[in-house]
Scaffold this motif. Structure first.
Motif, PDB file in Angstrom:
ATOM      1  N   ASP A 356      84.586  17.558  93.435  1.00 52.51           N
ATOM      2  CA  ASP A 356      83.663  16.423  93.525  1.00 52.51           C
ATOM      3  C   ASP A 356      84.419  15.178  94.004  1.00 52.51           C
ATOM      4  OD1 ASP A 356      81.895  18.199  92.495  1.00 52.51           O
ATOM      5  OD2 ASP A 356      81.546  17.152  90.598  1.00 52.51           O
ATOM      6  N   ASN A 357      83.711  14.314  94.724  1.00 52.33           N
ATOM      7  CA  ASN A 357      84.260  13.015  95.155  1.00 52.33           C
ATOM      8  C   ASN A 357      85.503  13.155  96.032  1.00 52.33           C
ATOM      9  OD1 ASN A 357      82.282  11.867  93.379  1.00 52.33           O
ATOM     10  ND2 ASN A 357      83.709  12.138  91.677  1.00 52.33           N
ATOM     11  N   THR A 358      85.482  14.104  96.958  1.00 45.41           N
ATOM     12  CA  THR A 358      86.637  14.342  97.831  1.00 45.41           C
ATOM     13  C   THR A 358      86.583  13.528  99.117  1.00 45.41           C
ATOM     14  OG1 THR A 358      86.988  16.597  97.020  1.00 45.41           O
ATOM     15  CG2 THR A 358      87.848  16.099  99.208  1.00 45.41           C
ATOM     16  N   ASP A 360      84.978  10.639 102.052  1.00 45.06           N
ATOM     17  CA  ASP A 360      84.289   9.378 102.297  1.00 45.06           C
ATOM     18  C   ASP A 360      83.095   9.579 103.220  1.00 45.06           C
ATOM     19  OD1 ASP A 360      86.230   7.261 101.089  1.00 45.06           O
ATOM     20  OD2 ASP A 360      87.518   8.582 102.277  1.00 45.06           O
ATOM     21  N   TYR A 382      76.370  16.033  98.476  1.00 43.29           N
ATOM     22  CA  TYR A 382      76.291  14.895  97.552  1.00 43.29           C
ATOM     23  C   TYR A 382      77.454  14.924  96.559  1.00 43.29           C
ATOM     24  CZ  TYR A 382      74.258  11.362  94.494  1.00 43.29           C
ATOM     25  OH  TYR A 382      74.050  10.222  93.755  1.00 43.29           O
ATOM     26  N   LYS A 383      77.760  16.100  96.035  1.00 43.71           N
ATOM     27  CA  LYS A 383      78.850  16.224  95.072  1.00 43.71           C
ATOM     28  C   LYS A 383      80.205  15.964  95.725  1.00 43.71           C
ATOM     29  CE  LYS A 383      77.844  20.365  93.539  1.00 43.71           C
ATOM     30  NZ  LYS A 383      77.968  21.615  92.743  1.00 43.71           N
ATOM     31  N   TRP A 384      80.372  16.465  96.945  1.00 39.29           N
ATOM     32  CA  TRP A 384      81.669  16.336  97.616  1.00 39.29           C
ATOM     33  C   TRP A 384      81.973  14.910  98.048  1.00 39.29           C
ATOM     34  CZ3 TRP A 384      80.620  20.960 101.460  1.00 39.29           C
ATOM     35  CH2 TRP A 384      80.587  22.165 100.733  1.00 39.29           C
ATOM     36  N   LEU A 385      80.942  14.093  98.249  1.00 41.65           N
ATOM     37  CA  LEU A 385      81.147  12.713  98.690  1.00 41.65           C
ATOM     38  C   LEU A 385      81.580  11.818  97.528  1.00 41.65           C
ATOM     39  CD1 LEU A 385      78.167  11.931 101.089  1.00 41.65           C
ATOM     40  CD2 LEU A 385      80.595  11.871 101.685  1.00 41.65           C
ATOM     41  N   LYS A 386      82.443  10.856  97.850  1.00 38.94           N
ATOM     42  CA  LYS A 386      82.794   9.832  96.881  1.00 38.94           C
ATOM     43  C   LYS A 386      81.612   8.871  96.721  1.00 38.94           C
ATOM     44  CE  LYS A 386      87.615   9.801  98.475  1.00 38.94           C
ATOM     45  NZ  LYS A 386      88.653   8.990  99.159  1.00 38.94           N
ATOM     46  N   PRO A 387      81.538   8.153  95.607  1.00 36.43           N
ATOM     47  CA  PRO A 387      80.518   7.100  95.495  1.00 36.43           C
ATOM     48  C   PRO A 387      80.663   6.112  96.659  1.00 36.43           C
ATOM     49  CG  PRO A 387      81.530   7.515  93.372  1.00 36.43           C
ATOM     50  CD  PRO A 387      82.319   8.310  94.365  1.00 36.43           C
ATOM     51  N   GLY A 389      79.998   6.995  99.640  1.00 35.04           N
ATOM     52  CA  GLY A 389      80.219   7.823 100.820  1.00 35.04           C
ATOM     53  C   GLY A 389      78.945   8.025 101.629  1.00 35.04           C
ATOM     54  N   LYS A 500      75.595   7.929  99.322  1.00 33.29           N
ATOM     55  CA  LYS A 500      75.696   8.236  97.895  1.00 33.29           C
ATOM     56  C   LYS A 500      76.106   6.955  97.169  1.00 33.29           C
ATOM     57  CE  LYS A 500      78.351  10.997  94.539  1.00 33.29           C
ATOM     58  NZ  LYS A 500      79.307  12.110  94.369  1.00 33.29           N
TER      59      LYS A 500
END
Length: 501
Positions: A356-358, A360, A382-387, A389, A500
């Motif tokens: 998660d959050n990998t 941008d 959605y999970k892979w993006l950073k806040p 992103g 996100k």
């Protein structure tokens, strides 16, 4: 670069001049048994700290299983593998090197150390006795024929469901150590892919088996530290023949076979196989407001043109994935000499996982039309993006009404999953994204298609000379058909941007 585990050893032959050359080469480079001499690189210690965990993290589970390490060298990986494996055979063909390995790792009671030649017909390993075969820098020290023979033997040694991992230097040298001569084979990655993909065997009961490609990717440590995409690893699994990935076969044998990719590139421009080439890439990437050091995932990266543009222009790190082996092979070739932070992997975005959050940014151009379960994929995005992103997608779409028989047949024949622009955007909203922009860009698509068609028709004689008249007719016919579908309003082209929070 050195052989398995930072040691070019593991290749010598009971006969043959090349094997004597390779043995002499590694006896000369094995007098100083350090990581630097084994990896043939002055920065080996720093690279090893980043690269070794990365390689180990890629391996399929091998806890409590049988592992065969070919070209084990002084044991850069032996001790790590021994911690999980039930049994480990560490093999190398330079005597003082394998003895050094044993002096370092001999306290592991589950390890057997062998001074042996992987190409020797006298090497006896029981069939279907190994769960994982591991080699790191080995095949580049074998002749083409020896690679082919070893691939067949490895397949016989593997249990059904077992894995082969190997990593090689491709295209050119990476290590900076000076050497009097260098007999290493810096092959194109497609050589290894072809050899292992063509491995087949039949057991005594008449069951057929082959090797299925699980993964093919750059070693990220070399991309990050040396801007070098030539360190490439593969994972193969021994499977029953009918278990092969039919969609991947379709992409590589039908839609994106090598000649087809080159034809597309001729239309779209060097490095591109997506609508509008560099022009639309520049337009859409500008909307992402990329900043140096950001990390981008390109889903369906094709042959890498957009990735090289983003990395070189904005100093971002890009991970490009594509299910087509042929696409990634071309991308790796295009990367030679570019010195940018782009790594490529053959991967299925529907089964690939990232923490998660990998990233941008997640970027995808005219690819997700192949994906049937878009909502699930968008939830992964959605999970892979950073806040904070962003995701940017262009994709084929359709009108909201029922398709004509011809258009329905086209969708079915290609295996596409098309939605109208509004519904597509709603799927992003449903996945949790905010500030969703869903734009119908069909007018732009038509203009680009017409411009591309005009260029091909103007270039007719040269196109036919470089390809064939059949290739020319296929491209022109395909573009004209797309223009008919888009002008009728049935086929659409959408641009989607979302964030996100």
């Amino acid at each position: 670069m050195a052989s398995a585990n930072g040691n070019g050893n593991g290749a010598a032959n009971g006969n043959g001049q090349e094997r004597e050359i390779q043995k002499s080469y590694w006896e000369e480079n094995s007098t100083d048994l350090t990581v630097e001499s084994m990896m043939l690189d002055s920065k080996a210690s720093d690279l090893d700290k980043e690269e070794r965990p990365e390689v180990l993290s890629m391996l399929p589970p091998y806890e409590g299983k049988s592992v065969l390490e070919l070209g084990a060298g002084i044991g850069r990986f032996t001790g790590e593998l021994a911690q999980k494996a039930a049994q480990l055979i560490a093999m190398d063909f330079i005597d003082n090197v394998i003895k050094k390995n044993e002096s370092i790792n001999g306290h592991h009671k589950n390890v057997k150390f062998m001074c042996a030649d992987v190409t020797s017909p006298d090497l006896k390993i029981s069939e279907e006795s190994v769960d994982l075969i591991f080699s790191n820098w080995l095949l580049m020290y074998l002749s083409d024929k020896e690679v082919e023979n070893l691939a067949e033997r490895m397949m016989k040694w593997l249990k059904v469901g077992g894995y082969i991992f190997f990593r090689e230097s491709c295209f050119h040298q990476s290590g900076d150590s000076k050497r009097k001569y260098n007999p290493t084979h810096y092959r194109e990655p497609r050589f290894y892919t072809k050899v292992f993909k063509e491995c087949h065997m039949c057991d005594e009961s008449g069951n057929n088996f082959e090797l299925s490609l699980v993964s093919c990717k750059c070693i990220g440590a070399y991309v990050r530290n040396k801007k070098n995409q030539n360190q490439i690893c593969w994972i193969w699994q021994k499977v029953a023949s009918q278990n092969d990935r039919k969609f991947q076969q379709f992409l590589d044998n039908v839609q994106y076979k090598s000649n087809g990719i080159l034809r597309y590139e001729r239309v779209f421009g060097r490095g591109f196989v997506s609508t509008g080439g560099i022009e639309t890439t520049k337009e859409f990437v500008a909307k992402l407001e990329l900043e140096p050091g950001q990390k981008v995932l390109d889903v369906g990266c094709g042959i890498g043109g957009g990735d090289f543009y983003m990395a070189s222009t904005f100093d971002v790190e890009v991970v490009g994935i594509d299910l087509s082996v042929n696409m990634i092979s071309f991308a790796l070739e295009q990367a030679i000499g570019l010195k940018c932070a782009v790594e490529f992997e053959v991967a299925d975005c529907t089964t690939k996982t990232y923490p998660d959050n990998t990233f941008d940014v997640i970027y995808s151009r005219d690819t997700i039309l192949h994906i049937q379960d878009k909502p699930a994929l968008f939830r992964s995005f959605y999970k892979w993006l950073k806040p904070g992103g962003k995701v940017l997608i262009t994709d084929y779409c359709r009108s909201a009404g029922n398709p004509s028989a011809d258009f329905a047949e086209y969708i079915k024949q290609r295996g596409y999953d098309l939605h109208d622009v509004k519904a597509y955007g709603q799927m992003l909203t449903d996945a949790g994204f905010d500030d969703v922009i869903a734009q119908d860009r069909t007018d732009q698509f038509i203009k680009v298609l017409q411009r591309e068609l005009n260029a091909v028709e103007k270039d007719k004689d040269a196109f036919i000379e470089d390809f064939s008249e059949e290739d020319y007719n296929d491209i022109v016919g395909g573009w004209k058909a797309k223009l008919v579908r888009t002008n009728s309003g049935e086929q659409k082209w959408g641009l989607f941007i979302a964030k996100k929070k």
